[in-house]
Design an enzyme around this catalytic site. Sequence first.
Site, PDB file in Angstrom:
ATOM      1  N   GLU A 171      53.486  35.609  38.478  1.00 46.73           N
ATOM      2  CA  GLU A 171      52.714  35.377  37.249  1.00 46.73           C
ATOM      3  C   GLU A 171      53.323  36.175  36.100  1.00 46.73           C
ATOM      4  OE1 GLU A 171      48.498  35.994  37.540  1.00 46.73           O
ATOM      5  OE2 GLU A 171      48.340  34.741  39.319  1.00 46.73           O
ATOM      6  N   ARG A 228      45.470  34.473  25.489  1.00 46.67           N
ATOM      7  CA  ARG A 228      46.675  34.911  26.196  1.00 46.67           C
ATOM      8  C   ARG A 228      46.970  33.820  27.197  1.00 46.67           C
ATOM      9  NH1 ARG A 228      50.544  38.021  24.938  1.00 46.67           N
ATOM     10  NH2 ARG A 228      51.029  38.793  27.018  1.00 46.67           N
ATOM     11  N   ARG A 259      36.460  47.105  34.004  1.00 51.93           N
ATOM     12  CA  ARG A 259      36.237  46.041  34.999  1.00 51.93           C
ATOM     13  C   ARG A 259      36.557  46.529  36.414  1.00 51.93           C
ATOM     14  NH1 ARG A 259      36.644  40.322  33.834  1.00 51.93           N
ATOM     15  NH2 ARG A 259      37.920  40.021  35.685  1.00 51.93           N
ATOM     16  N   ARG A 263      36.587  54.625  42.936  1.00 48.12           N
ATOM     17  CA  ARG A 263      35.739  55.056  44.067  1.00 48.12           C
ATOM     18  C   ARG A 263      36.274  56.315  44.730  1.00 48.12           C
ATOM     19  NH1 ARG A 263      36.447  49.699  46.499  1.00 48.12           N
ATOM     20  NH2 ARG A 263      34.948  48.357  45.436  1.00 48.12           N
ATOM     21  N   ARG A 304      52.216  40.001  38.559  1.00 42.05           N
ATOM     22  CA  ARG A 304      51.871  40.058  39.986  1.00 42.05           C
ATOM     23  C   ARG A 304      52.500  38.923  40.766  1.00 42.05           C
ATOM     24  NH1 ARG A 304      45.307  38.902  39.638  1.00 42.05           N
ATOM     25  NH2 ARG A 304      45.507  36.862  38.674  1.00 42.05           N
ATOM     26  N   TYR A 351      35.427  35.144  28.590  1.00 40.99           N
ATOM     27  CA  TYR A 351      36.148  35.318  29.839  1.00 40.99           C
ATOM     28  C   TYR A 351      35.136  35.394  30.980  1.00 40.99           C
ATOM     29  CZ  TYR A 351      39.017  36.567  33.643  1.00 40.99           C
ATOM     30  OH  TYR A 351      39.598  36.535  34.882  1.00 40.99           O
ATOM     31  N   ASP A 388      33.922  34.810  34.849  1.00 39.34           N
ATOM     32  CA  ASP A 388      34.295  34.593  36.246  1.00 39.34           C
ATOM     33  C   ASP A 388      33.558  33.347  36.736  1.00 39.34           C
ATOM     34  OD1 ASP A 388      36.170  36.549  36.840  1.00 39.34           O
ATOM     35  OD2 ASP A 388      34.651  38.080  37.197  1.00 39.34           O
TER      36      ASP A 388
HETATM   37  P1  FAD Z   1      37.948  24.982  33.118  1.00 35.19           P
HETATM   38  O1  FAD Z   1      38.185  25.248  34.563  1.00 35.19           O
HETATM   39  O2  FAD Z   1      39.023  25.344  32.162  1.00 35.19           O
HETATM   40  O3  FAD Z   1      37.598  23.424  32.949  1.00 35.19           O
HETATM   41  C1  FAD Z   1      37.609  22.768  31.714  1.00 35.19           C
HETATM   42  C2  FAD Z   1      38.150  21.363  31.951  1.00 35.19           C
HETATM   43  O4  FAD Z   1      37.990  20.578  30.762  1.00 35.19           O
HETATM   44  C3  FAD Z   1      39.637  21.328  32.269  1.00 35.19           C
HETATM   45  O5  FAD Z   1      39.872  20.600  33.456  1.00 35.19           O
HETATM   46  C4  FAD Z   1      40.263  20.663  31.059  1.00 35.19           C
HETATM   47  O6  FAD Z   1      41.422  19.911  31.365  1.00 35.19           O
HETATM   48  C5  FAD Z   1      39.134  19.767  30.604  1.00 35.19           C
HETATM   49  N1  FAD Z   1      39.219  19.415  29.190  1.00 35.19           N
HETATM   50  C6  FAD Z   1      39.382  20.242  28.136  1.00 35.19           C
HETATM   51  N2  FAD Z   1      39.414  19.549  26.989  1.00 35.19           N
HETATM   52  C7  FAD Z   1      39.256  18.238  27.312  1.00 35.19           C
HETATM   53  C8  FAD Z   1      39.219  17.035  26.550  1.00 35.19           C
HETATM   54  N3  FAD Z   1      39.360  17.047  25.214  1.00 35.19           N
HETATM   55  N4  FAD Z   1      39.063  15.861  27.211  1.00 35.19           N
HETATM   56  C9  FAD Z   1      38.931  15.821  28.558  1.00 35.19           C
HETATM   57  N5  FAD Z   1      38.970  16.942  29.334  1.00 35.19           N
HETATM   58  C10 FAD Z   1      39.126  18.133  28.708  1.00 35.19           C
HETATM   59  N6  FAD Z   1      37.201  33.673  38.265  1.00 35.19           N
HETATM   60  C11 FAD Z   1      36.749  34.289  39.399  1.00 35.19           C
HETATM   61  O7  FAD Z   1      35.542  34.290  39.649  1.00 35.19           O
HETATM   62  N7  FAD Z   1      37.630  34.865  40.284  1.00 35.19           N
HETATM   63  C12 FAD Z   1      38.972  34.883  40.073  1.00 35.19           C
HETATM   64  O8  FAD Z   1      39.733  35.416  40.891  1.00 35.19           O
HETATM   65  C13 FAD Z   1      39.478  34.261  38.881  1.00 35.19           C
HETATM   66  N8  FAD Z   1      40.795  34.251  38.623  1.00 35.19           N
HETATM   67  C14 FAD Z   1      41.250  33.678  37.471  1.00 35.19           C
HETATM   68  C15 FAD Z   1      42.621  33.700  37.219  1.00 35.19           C
HETATM   69  C16 FAD Z   1      43.122  33.132  36.056  1.00 35.19           C
HETATM   70  C17 FAD Z   1      44.601  33.143  35.787  1.00 35.19           C
HETATM   71  C18 FAD Z   1      42.222  32.544  35.124  1.00 35.19           C
HETATM   72  C19 FAD Z   1      42.728  31.953  33.836  1.00 35.19           C
HETATM   73  C20 FAD Z   1      40.859  32.501  35.380  1.00 35.19           C
HETATM   74  C21 FAD Z   1      40.358  33.071  36.552  1.00 35.19           C
HETATM   75  N9  FAD Z   1      39.001  33.035  36.853  1.00 35.19           N
HETATM   76  C22 FAD Z   1      38.534  33.652  37.989  1.00 35.19           C
HETATM   77  C23 FAD Z   1      38.020  32.357  35.949  1.00 35.19           C
HETATM   78  C24 FAD Z   1      37.751  30.880  36.359  1.00 35.19           C
HETATM   79  O9  FAD Z   1      38.956  30.149  36.310  1.00 35.19           O
HETATM   80  C25 FAD Z   1      36.726  30.250  35.397  1.00 35.19           C
HETATM   81  O10 FAD Z   1      35.539  31.004  35.421  1.00 35.19           O
HETATM   82  C26 FAD Z   1      36.347  28.783  35.673  1.00 35.19           C
HETATM   83  O11 FAD Z   1      37.360  28.052  36.258  1.00 35.19           O
HETATM   84  C27 FAD Z   1      35.936  28.159  34.359  1.00 35.19           C
HETATM   85  O12 FAD Z   1      35.423  26.846  34.522  1.00 35.19           O
HETATM   86  P2  FAD Z   1      35.173  25.945  33.221  1.00 35.19           P
HETATM   87  O13 FAD Z   1      34.586  24.671  33.695  1.00 35.19           O
HETATM   88  O14 FAD Z   1      34.444  26.710  32.195  1.00 35.19           O
HETATM   89  O15 FAD Z   1      36.637  25.726  32.603  1.00 35.19           O
HETATM   90  N1  UDP Z   2      44.805  46.839  35.562  1.00 32.75           N
HETATM   91  C1  UDP Z   2      45.818  47.763  35.649  1.00 32.75           C
HETATM   92  N2  UDP Z   2      46.566  47.823  36.788  1.00 32.75           N
HETATM   93  C2  UDP Z   2      46.351  47.011  37.837  1.00 32.75           C
HETATM   94  C3  UDP Z   2      45.302  46.054  37.750  1.00 32.75           C
HETATM   95  C4  UDP Z   2      44.554  45.991  36.594  1.00 32.75           C
HETATM   96  O1  UDP Z   2      46.043  48.513  34.713  1.00 32.75           O
HETATM   97  O2  UDP Z   2      47.077  47.106  38.847  1.00 32.75           O
HETATM   98  C5  UDP Z   2      44.026  46.785  34.306  1.00 32.75           C
HETATM   99  C6  UDP Z   2      44.575  45.760  33.299  1.00 32.75           C
HETATM  100  O3  UDP Z   2      44.399  46.299  32.011  1.00 32.75           O
HETATM  101  C7  UDP Z   2      43.654  44.578  33.476  1.00 32.75           C
HETATM  102  C8  UDP Z   2      42.319  45.269  33.770  1.00 32.75           C
HETATM  103  O4  UDP Z   2      42.686  46.395  34.559  1.00 32.75           O
HETATM  104  O5  UDP Z   2      43.588  43.791  32.303  1.00 32.75           O
HETATM  105  C9  UDP Z   2      41.335  44.406  34.512  1.00 32.75           C
HETATM  106  O6  UDP Z   2      41.921  43.997  35.742  1.00 32.75           O
HETATM  107  P1  UDP Z   2      41.484  42.679  36.481  1.00 32.75           P
HETATM  108  O7  UDP Z   2      42.180  42.595  37.775  1.00 32.75           O
HETATM  109  O8  UDP Z   2      40.007  42.615  36.458  1.00 32.75           O
HETATM  110  O9  UDP Z   2      42.106  41.607  35.504  1.00 32.75           O
HETATM  111  P2  UDP Z   2      41.916  40.031  35.387  1.00 32.75           P
HETATM  112  O10 UDP Z   2      43.270  39.478  35.656  1.00 32.75           O
HETATM  113  O11 UDP Z   2      40.875  39.625  36.375  1.00 32.75           O
HETATM  114  O12 UDP Z   2      41.479  39.892  33.967  1.00 32.75           O
END
Ligand code: FAD
Ligand code: UDP
Length: 379
Positions: free
Chosen positions: A310, A259, A182, A186, A290, A358, A360
């Site tokens: 986190e 996770r 991922r 560079r 982080r 997973y 984005d």
């Molecule tokens: P969700 O946002 O999970 O929405 C689902 C909703 O359904 C929730 O509000 C939940 O409460 C509701 N729900 C579930 N079950 C029920 C039920 N039975 N009744 C009523 N409501 C219910 N993406 C990026 O592009 N850039 C990033 O930097 C990035 N960082 C992330 C960091 C973390 C820690 C995580 C976990 C994800 C990250 N993502 C990131 C991914 C991003 O969060 C998701 O792609 C996006 O939010 C998913 O939207 P969704 O609608 O599929 O799910």
């Molecule tokens: N990773 C790492 N060191 C870092 C950042 C990321 O080894 O400082 C590895 C780690 O295994 C991670 C993967 O690269 O799961 C992908 O990183 P990314 O930032 O895309 O993770 P995300 O939190 O978005 O899943």
Amino acid sequence: MYFFTKGVKRKLSKYDYLIVGSGLFGAVFAQQMTASGKTCLVVEKRDHLGGNIYCRNVEGITVHEYGAHIFHTSDKKVWDYVNQFVAFNHYINSPIANYKGEIYNLPFNMNTFSKMWGIKTPAEAKAKIEEQKAQITGEPKNLEEQAISLVGRDIYQKLIKGYTEKQWGRDCKELPAFIIKRLPVRYTYDNNYFNDRYQGIPEGGYNLLTEQLLKGCDIRLNVDFLQEKEPLSSLADKIVYTGTIDSYFDYQFGALEYRSVRFESEVLNEENHQGVAVVNYTDRETPYTRVIEHKHFEFGTQPKTVVTKEYSADWKLGDEPYYPVNDEKNQQVYAQYAALAAKEPDVIFGGRLAEYKYYDMDKVIASALRAAEKELAVR
Ligand code: FAD
Ligand code: UDP
């Protein structure tokens, strides 16, 4: 639901769509339907809208409540779509790594190589990596081999091994190679964490985007669909379900694994704590992965600051599901649920929880736009 009086088909249900979950998938689908004259009821089990992109205002700072969310995409259609509703700032993610007090730039680029080895040119960096990966022959079998063959043993030891084992709770030899792919590698002095064409943070925060997308829908917060499945289902012709797919089917093939992440936030009485939005702690001993300083996503100048540590955590049923564990075992269980889902013609399963992917944010939006387009084509 329909009924017939004197041979005329009449609509019985109050809404065209019941949308379960107000995250990006549900909100984008709802926006597309509302724009086409359909009616939507959105039910959300949390006490706020937006799913995991929800933000909270603390001391005038937008805090990403469920982990840092940086919008990045190469999909022009998705970028144009979101820009209709909210303007994006010029934030470029350039996190740094802290290994026992030594600071390195990420992703792995000439700045990283230069600091690690005291070298200056791409040729010198390539020679160093070639020398360090010499023991790895053939196709990399696991994350450790993949990482060493990409960036050499020194970077693996200091910037990858500890972070990855904390994040996934497993040894790098037991993790699939693709996880590390991922990240860009560079041979230029470029600290942009992403290769995508478009990047930024919505001005005014993600809540503004959610509110715009859900305009015109009826909304009920604090409602768990699964607790009131029958009465809620009778309110609409069709359901869009974005919760966990295994819970929808009463875990009949067992629970899918995730996770989880635990967030610890605090307000600090200083203007600038770490000088950057994201610092990865890449040693094994620091318990968190982080630290996020939220104000830097929006170039904030408030007198105080909010930081979030986190901690990656094991997950058990009942905890908030974050990262799907897309290993073979879980994919097989998911396939069984997906087969059941395919037999429900009046339910659309979408988003990261219902598709067990997973995703984005840009990929979730693209998926919701496709689902809406397909739906409108048949209606
Ligand atoms: P969700 O946002 O999970 O929405 C689902 C909703 O359904 C929730 O509000 C939940 O409460 C509701 N729900 C579930 N079950 C029920 C039920 N039975 N009744 C009523 N409501 C219910 N993406 C990026 O592009 N850039 C990033 O930097 C990035 N960082 C992330 C960091 C973390 C820690 C995580 C976990 C994800 C990250 N993502 C990131 C991914 C991003 O969060 C998701 O792609 C996006 O939010 C998913 O939207 P969704 O609608 O599929 O799910
Ligand atoms: N990773 C790492 N060191 C870092 C950042 C990321 O080894 O400082 C590895 C780690 O295994 C991670 C993967 O690269 O799961 C992908 O990183 P990314 O930032 O895309 O993770 P995300 O939190 O978005 O899943």
